[in-house]
Design an enzyme around this catalytic site. Structure first.
Site, short mmCIF file in Angstrom:
data_model
loop_
_atom_site.label_atom_id
_atom_site.label_comp_id
_atom_site.label_asym_id
_atom_site.label_seq_id
_atom_site.Cartn_x
_atom_site.Cartn_y
_atom_site.Cartn_z
N ASP A 123 -0.70 75.27 11.53
CA ASP A 123 0.56 76.21 11.79
C ASP A 123 1.41 76.14 10.59
O ASP A 123 1.36 75.44 9.83
CB ASP A 123 1.21 75.90 13.11
CG ASP A 123 1.71 77.01 13.87
OD1 ASP A 123 1.85 78.17 13.20
OD2 ASP A 123 1.87 76.87 15.01
N ASP A 180 0.73 85.84 17.94
CA ASP A 180 1.04 84.92 19.07
C ASP A 180 1.23 86.04 20.24
O ASP A 180 1.45 85.34 21.45
CB ASP A 180 2.55 84.51 18.89
CG ASP A 180 2.38 83.27 18.22
OD1 ASP A 180 1.24 82.27 18.16
OD2 ASP A 180 3.47 82.53 17.76
C1 DGJ Z 1 3.05 78.99 16.73
C2 DGJ Z 1 1.95 79.42 17.31
O1 DGJ Z 1 1.50 80.61 16.83
C3 DGJ Z 1 1.55 79.12 18.60
O2 DGJ Z 1 0.29 79.33 19.10
C4 DGJ Z 1 1.74 77.57 18.89
O3 DGJ Z 1 0.86 76.94 18.37
C5 DGJ Z 1 3.21 77.35 18.49
N1 DGJ Z 1 3.64 77.53 17.02
C6 DGJ Z 1 3.51 75.67 18.60
O4 DGJ Z 1 4.47 75.25 18.05
#
Ligand code: DGJ
Length: 728
Positions: free
Chosen positions: A477, A547
Site C-alpha cells: 500500500d 477503495d
Molecule cells: C488503503 C487501502 O486501499 C485499503 O484497502 C486498506 O488496505 C487501507 N489502506 C489500510 O490502511
C-alpha cells in the site's frame, strides 16, 4: 516486420504487426517525423514535407526562408532556434543559456530490446522485436542524445525512451527530458484522458482538441488517482469498433506531464514524460540520464482494438514473474470486516468461514504490527503486535494454512508514522526541506527512498517479516502523496532531483523484494488505484483497483480501467452493504457479478453472513472457479458504457472461442424503459452456443447480429444478469 533504413530516401521505416512509423533524416541532420498509422508496405513518401515561407517562422543557419523548425514535424524537438512550440527537452548550460542544437549523428538497428537501467520497461526476446538507436548530438556541447525505438512483430506498439550522455566538459542541467514527442500534421482529434479522485479513479474523459495546450499531469509524486499518465488522440466519432486511435502511455509511477499542443498551422504535438515542474537533473561530464519508457499504441479499429493490444502486450511484455500467467486466487481480506479491531482468533474465524465457502487466500490487512490500533501510528515499525497476535505471524499463517488457504499480508513500506520508533530514531529519513513544517497526511510522512541507507533498512525489515512466516501474497500500500519534496542527503544543486530519485529508489526496493521472494503474489495499492500504472505493473502483476467497492461506482472504474489494463491486473471485491464508501445498498448478486469481472475477492465479515447469503457466496465462488481463466486471461469486449447511460455490459471470450461470459448491469429502473437487447462480440459465427443453466442454444451469428434479450424479470434498481455461453 522490423526496421529498415532506406539510404536513398534517408528514411527509417519501423513496422509492427499492422502499423508503420516513419522517421526522416532532413537536410543538415534534423530528424523529422514522417508518418505513424496503418501499415504501408512500401513507403515512398507521397506526402513529403512541404517547405513554405511563413511569416514569423525564423530560419536557422540558412538564408532559406522556406526552412524553419517551426514548420517541421519533429522526433525530439529542441528549444531556442526557430521552433516556438513546446520542446521535448530543455537544458541549461554553465553560462546560464538554454539553447541546444541536436542533429543526427549515427544509428544502429538490432534484434530484441535493451533493458533500461534502474527503470521498469517492457521487455522482448530477440525474435519478438527490433530496436533502432538513433543518436543525435550537439557538437558544441559534446552532448549525445540517444532516441530508442522498439517495434514488436505481434503488436501495433512502438516503445520509445531517451538517453542523455554528457560527453562534453561542462556541467549540464536537464530542466526537462520527455520520453517521447510526436508531431501530427493535423489537429482534428478528440483527446482521451483518465482523470479521477480517490474512490473514483480513471473516469474517462473525451474533449475536442483546441488551439493551444491541453494536458494531464501529476505533481503529487505518484501517478495518482487524480490524473493518469496516458493521453490518446482519437479520430472524431471514434467508437469501440471504428476510428483511428493513437495512445501514449508512460511506464512510470511518479510526476508526469502528458500534453497535446495545437499550433497555428493546426498541427498537434504530443509530449509525454517526467513532469518538468520542480524537476532538474545535474548531468556531470561523463554522466548519463535515462528517461522512463513511453508505450505508443495504434489502432485503426477503435478503442476496443487499442485495449486488446494493450492487454496482450502488457500481459506478455510488461508483467513478469511466477504469477504472470497463473490464475489468481480468490481472497478474503479483513479490512472492511474488522479495520484495526481484531485478534488471532477473529482472523481464524473469518478464515475458517472463507475456507468453507471455497476461498483460497486470506489477507491480513493493516493493523497487525506494534501499536497500530488506528491509522495514525507505527508505520515503519514492522514488528508483529504481540497483543493482537501473541504467537506471531507464523501462528496466524499456520491457522490459515490449516484450512487449506494461503496467507497474505498488508504492508506500506514507503511510509513512516510521525508516532513511530523509526521516526523518533531517524527524523531526517523522511522527505523534507530545512526549516519548514513537515506536512502530514493520514498522520504519516514519506520515507526518503532516494537514500541508500533508508532503502537498506526497509528492505531488511520487510524481508525479515516476509521470511518469518509462510506468506504467499503481499498487498503493498501507499497512502499519501509527496510534500516538502527535498532530501537531507542531496546537495542544494540536486534538490530538484529528489522526486525522481525517490521514485527510482521505490523501484529498486520493489525489484529487490519481488525478486528475493519470487513465490509471493504482490498486489499493488495506493488508497485503492492511486498508483495503477505500467511502472508498478512491471513489479506487481495486480492492483487493488479502488477503495470504492460499491458495485455501481465500480462499473465506471472497472470499465475505464479496462481501456488500458488487462483484466488479470484488476482486484475487485464483494463488500458489505450499506457500502462503506458511498453508503449504497446493492444486492449480493449484483456485487458478485461486478466483482467476478476481475480478480474476485471478498472484503466483509463472513462470519456474520446469513445461511442464505453464504449459499449465494459459495455459488459465486464455485461459478467463478469455472470461468476464472476465461475472465482473467480471455479477450475482453466492452458492449455498453456506463459513461453513456444507465446500462453497462462487457464480455469475455476464450482463445478458441469455445466459451464466453457476458455481463449486463442496469443501475436505475426506468418507466417506459426501452426494449433492451445486447449484441455480443467475438464469438465463432459458425458455431452454436448453449446458455449455461438453461436449455437454450443459439448460433454465434444470431447472438452477434440479432442479439440476446435482457430478461424482463430484472426489476428495480441495481440489477445484473450474466450468461455463460459454451459451444455445443
Ligand atoms: C488503503 C487501502 O486501499 C485499503 O484497502 C486498506 O488496505 C487501507 N489502506 C489500510 O490502511
Amino acid at each position: 516486420m522490423g526496421i529498415q533504413f532506406d539510404e536513398k530516401q534517408r528514411i527509417f521505416h519501423l513496422q509492427g504487426k499492422a502499423t508503420s512509423y516513419v522517421i526522416q533524416l532532413e537536410r543538415d541532420g534534423y530528424v523529422t517525423h514522417q508518418y505513424w498509422g496503418r501499415k504501408i508496405r512500401k513507403f515512398r513518401n507521397s506526402n513529403r514535407q512541404q517547405y513554405i515561407d511563413r511569416s514569423f517562422s525564423p530560419n536557422p543557419y540558412y538564408r532559406d526562408r522556406t526552412f524553419s523548425l517551426d514548420n517541421l514535424p519533429q522526433e525530439y524537438p529542441q528549444y531556442g532556434n526557430s521552433d516556438f512550440r513546446k520542446p521535448a527537452y530543455h537544458i541549461q548550460l554553465e553560462n546560464g543559456s538554454t539553447v541546444t542544437d541536436l542533429r543526427y549523428k549515427s544509428h544502429r538497428i538490432y534484434s530484441g530490446k535493451p533493458k533500461l537501467t534502474a527503470l521498469p520497461a517492457t521487455y522482448a526476446g530477440q525474435a519478438d522485436a527490433e530496436t533502432l538507436e538513433l543518436v543525435m548530438q550537439d557538437e558544441y556541447l559534446g552532448l549525445e542524445v540517444q532516441l530508442l525505438y522498439t517495434v514488436f512483430s505481434n503488436y501495433d506498439v512502438v516503445t520509445r525512451s531517451v538517453q542523455f550522455h554528457n560527453k562534453g566538459k561542462q556541467k549540464l542541467k536537464l530542466l526537462q527530458a520527455s520520453s517521447v514527442s510526436v508531431d501530427f500534421r493535423r489537429s482534428d482529434f478528440d483527446m482521451l484522458t483518465f482523470p479521477g479522485a480517490w474512490g473514483k479513479e480513471r473516469h474517462m474523459e473525451k474533449r475536442s482538441l483546441q488551439a493551444g495546450i491541453q494536458s494531464a499531469e501529476s505533481t503529487r509524486g505518484a501517478s495518482s488517482h487524480q490524473q493518469h499518465p496516458f493521453i490518446g488522440l482519437m479520430e472524431k466519432h471514434t467508437t469501440e469498433d471504428y476510428g483511428e486511435v493513437f495512445g501514449f502511455h508512460l511506464v512510470y509511477s511518479g510526476n508526469f506531464l502528458a500534453q497535446a499542443e495545437v499550433d497555428q498551422f493546426a498541427t498537434t504535438r504530443v509530449t509525454l514524460g517526467i513532469n518538468p515542474f520542480d524537476f532538474s537533473w545535474l548531468l556531470e561530464p561523463g554522466a548519463t540520464f535515462q528517461t522512463p519508457e513511453a508505450v505508443l499504441v495504434y489502432s485503426s479499429k477503435g478503442l476496443g482494438a487499442m485495449s486488446d493490444t494493450l492487454h496482450r502486450f502488457y500481459q506478455q511484455h510488461l508483467v513478469r514473474g511466477e504469477h504472470k500467467d497463473k490464475e489468481r486466487p480468490i481472497l478474503i481480506n479483513n479490512w472492511e470486516a474488522t479495520y484495526f479491531d481484531f485478534d488471532a482468533d477473529k482472523i481464524e474465524q473469518i478464515a475458517k468461514a472463507g475456507s468453507e465457502l471455497g476461498i483460497e487466500l486470506f489477507v491480513l490487512d493493516d493493523g497487525w504490527f506494534r501499536n497500530r490500533n488506528s491509522d495514525s501510528t507505527s508505520l515503519g515499525d514492522w514488528f508483529v503486535d504481540k497483543k493482537k497476535l501473541p504467537n506471531g505471524l507464523e501462528d496466524v499463517a499456520k491457522r490459515v494454512n490449516d484450512f487449506g488457504m494461503q496467507f497474505g499480508l498488508w504492508l506500506e513500506p514507503e511510509m513512516v508514522s510521525v508516532d513511530s520508533e523509526l521516526y523518533r530514531e531517524h527524523p531526517d529519513w523522511c522527505l523534507h526541506v530545512p526549516d519548514r513544517y513537515r506536512t502530514e497526511s493520514r498522520d504519516q510522512l514519506v520515507l526518503d527512498f532516494s537514500r541508500a541507507d533508508v532503502r537498506k533498512e526497509i528492505i531488511k525489515r520487510v524481508s525479515d517479516i516476509l521470511s518469518s512466516a509462510p506468506i504467499g501474497y503481499v498487498k503493498w500500500d501507499m497512502n499519501r502523496h509527496l510534500s516538502e519534496v527535498g532530501s537531507a542527503s542531496l546537495p542544494a544543486e540536486r534538490q530538484r532531483e529528489t522526486a525522481h530519485r525517490h521514485m527510482l529508489g521505490v523501484y529498486e526496493v520493489m525489484e529487490m523484494l519481488t525478486s528475493r521472494f519470487p513465490h509471493i503474489l504482490f498486489e499493488s495499492c495506493s488508497g485503492g488505484g492511486g498508483r495503477y500504472d505500467p511502472g508498478i505493473l512491471y513489479y506487481m502483476p495486480q492492483t487493488w483497483t479502488s477503495d470504492n467497492t460499491d458495485a455501481v461506482s465500480r462499473l465506471k472504474i472497472q470499465y475505464a480501467t479496462s481501456l488500458l489494463y488487462p483484466v488479470a491486473s484488476m482486484g475487485s471485491h464483494v463488500s458489505d452493504v450499506p457500502n462503506h464508501q458511498v453508503h449504497r445498498s446493492t444486492s449480493l448478486t449484483m456485487r458478485g457479478d461486478v466483482a467476478m469481472a476481475g480478480n474476485l475477492g471478498y472484503e466483509l465479515d463472513l462470519t456474520r453472513l446469513s445461511k442464505e447469503e453464504k449459499q449465494v457466496v459459495s455459488q459465486q465462488i464455485e461459478f467463478y472457479k469455472e470461468i476464472r481463466s476465461l475472465v482473467q486471461f480471455g479477450q475482453f469486449y466492452r458492449l455498453k458504457s456506463p459513461f453513456e447511460g444507465n446500462e453497462t455490459a462487457w464480455m469475455f471470450v476464450n482463445e478458441d472461442k469455445s466459451e464466453a461470459y457476458v455481463c449486463y448491469y442496469r443501475v436505475l429502473a426506468e418507466p417506459a424503459a426501452p426494449l433492451a437487447v445486447l449484441r455480443v462480440k467475438g464469438l465463432d459465427l459458425s458455431k452454436d452456443y448453449s446458455v449455461w443453466g438453461t436449455d437454450e442454444v443459439y448460433s454465434g451469428e444470431e447472438l452477434e447480429y440479432s442479439g440476446i434479450r435482457i430478461p424482463t424479470a430484472l426489476k428495480g434498481d441495481f440489477v445484473s444478469h450474466t450468461w455463460y455461453l459454451r459451444t455445443e
